[in-house]
Scaffold this active site. Structure first.
Site, PDB file in Angstrom:
ATOM      1  N   HIS A 216       1.176  -1.330  -0.110  1.00 29.60           N
ATOM      2  CA  HIS A 216       0.039  -0.117   0.016  1.00 29.60           C
ATOM      3  C   HIS A 216       0.891   1.414   0.054  1.00 29.60           C
ATOM      4  O   HIS A 216       0.309   2.196   0.416  1.00 29.60           O
ATOM      5  CB  HIS A 216      -0.753  -0.392   0.516  1.00 29.60           C
ATOM      6  CG  HIS A 216      -1.776  -1.084   1.508  1.00 29.60           C
ATOM      7  ND1 HIS A 216      -2.579  -1.794   0.604  1.00 29.60           N
ATOM      8  CD2 HIS A 216      -1.767  -1.742   2.144  1.00 29.60           C
ATOM      9  CE1 HIS A 216      -2.782  -3.362   0.656  1.00 29.60           C
ATOM     10  NE2 HIS A 216      -2.680  -3.208   2.032  1.00 29.60           N
ATOM     11  N   ARG A 217       1.993   1.397  -0.534  1.00 32.51           N
ATOM     12  CA  ARG A 217       2.803   2.491  -0.793  1.00 32.51           C
ATOM     13  C   ARG A 217       3.275   3.141   0.596  1.00 32.51           C
ATOM     14  O   ARG A 217       3.528   3.974   1.180  1.00 32.51           O
ATOM     15  CB  ARG A 217       2.113   3.063  -1.613  1.00 32.51           C
ATOM     16  CG  ARG A 217       2.076   3.129  -2.973  1.00 32.51           C
ATOM     17  CD  ARG A 217       2.168   4.001  -4.388  1.00 32.51           C
ATOM     18  NE  ARG A 217       2.776   3.423  -5.094  1.00 32.51           N
ATOM     19  CZ  ARG A 217       3.321   3.226  -6.325  1.00 32.51           C
ATOM     20  NH1 ARG A 217       4.586   2.840  -5.735  1.00 32.51           N
ATOM     21  NH2 ARG A 217       3.123   1.883  -6.795  1.00 32.51           N
TER      22      ARG A 217
END
Ligand code: FMN
Length: 193
Positions: free
Chosen positions: A170-171
């Site tokens: 999710h970065r």
């Protein structure tokens, strides 16, 4: 988690040596001229220990000129297969002649001859000119050892800042920064991704 960034680098490098299909020791080397204009190119890391990161090149090249004017550099390793990067910054010093001699002696003969034949970063009128120079040095050193040219040597980037970047879901990537303290110890902290 290692608290010595050089030990942590060795751990990551060992994984990269297993995971990367080619050139796991390739790193981008950024330098800047006296006016602060940056330039970047790839080089191969040929030595690493607590003193820093070593690469070899032609001292009369563009990077050599820039390092003479401004002896600081930044390095970047990007291990794509592992989704990791390591950033290194610090002052640069030449390696000793004996260290450069020892490394030069391990290179293949073609690479040794190439170090004599190439006027790295200078304009070349035609590929044939380079090939003729290569032939000329091959003849010159025929039957004997190829000595290291004076202009061919190494530089050591004495890291004072090393950042380890790890891909996360999710970065929410992880960034761990190490900075060298005045007493020679390392301070570690996290950075927002
Ligand atoms: C993967 C890779 C590794 C390289 N390794 C070196 C190296 O170790 N030393 C070197 O002088 N040039 C190396 N080169 C070539 C440099 O990127 C560059 O073209 C050359 O050093 C001239 O740079 P300069 O004009 O900025 O001095 C490498 C290129 C690539 C793509």
């Amino acid at each position: 988690m290692a608290v010595d960034p050089h030990a942590l680098f060795e751990e990551w490098l060992a994984e990269a040596l297993l995971a990367e299909p080619n050139d796991p020791v390739a790193m981008a080397l950024a330098t800047a001229d006296a006016a602060g204009r940056p330039s970047v190119r790839m080089v191969l890391m040929k030595g690493h220990d607590a003193r820093g990161f070593v690469f070899y090149t032609n001292r009369l090249s563009r990077k050599g000129d820039e390092l003479a004017a401004n002896p600081r550099a930044a390095l970047l390793f990007h291990w794509k297969s592992l989704r990791r990067q390591v950033r290194v910054e610090g002052p640069v010093e030449p390696v000793s002649d004996s260290e450069a001699d020892a490394y030069f002696a391990t290179r293949g003969r073609d690479s040794q001859l190439g170090a004599w034949a190439s006027d790295q970063s200078q304009p070349l009128d035609a590929r044939a000119t380079f090939e003729a120079r290569y032939q000329e040095v091959r003849d010159r050193f025929e039957g004997g050892e190829v000595p290291r040219p004076d202009h061919w040597s190494g530089y050591r980037v004495a890291a004072e800042r090393i950042e380890f970047w790890n891909d996360r879901a999710h970065r929410l990537h992880e960034r761990r920064l190490f900075t060298l303290e005045a007493d020679g110890g390392w301070r570690t902290s996290l950075l927002y991704p």
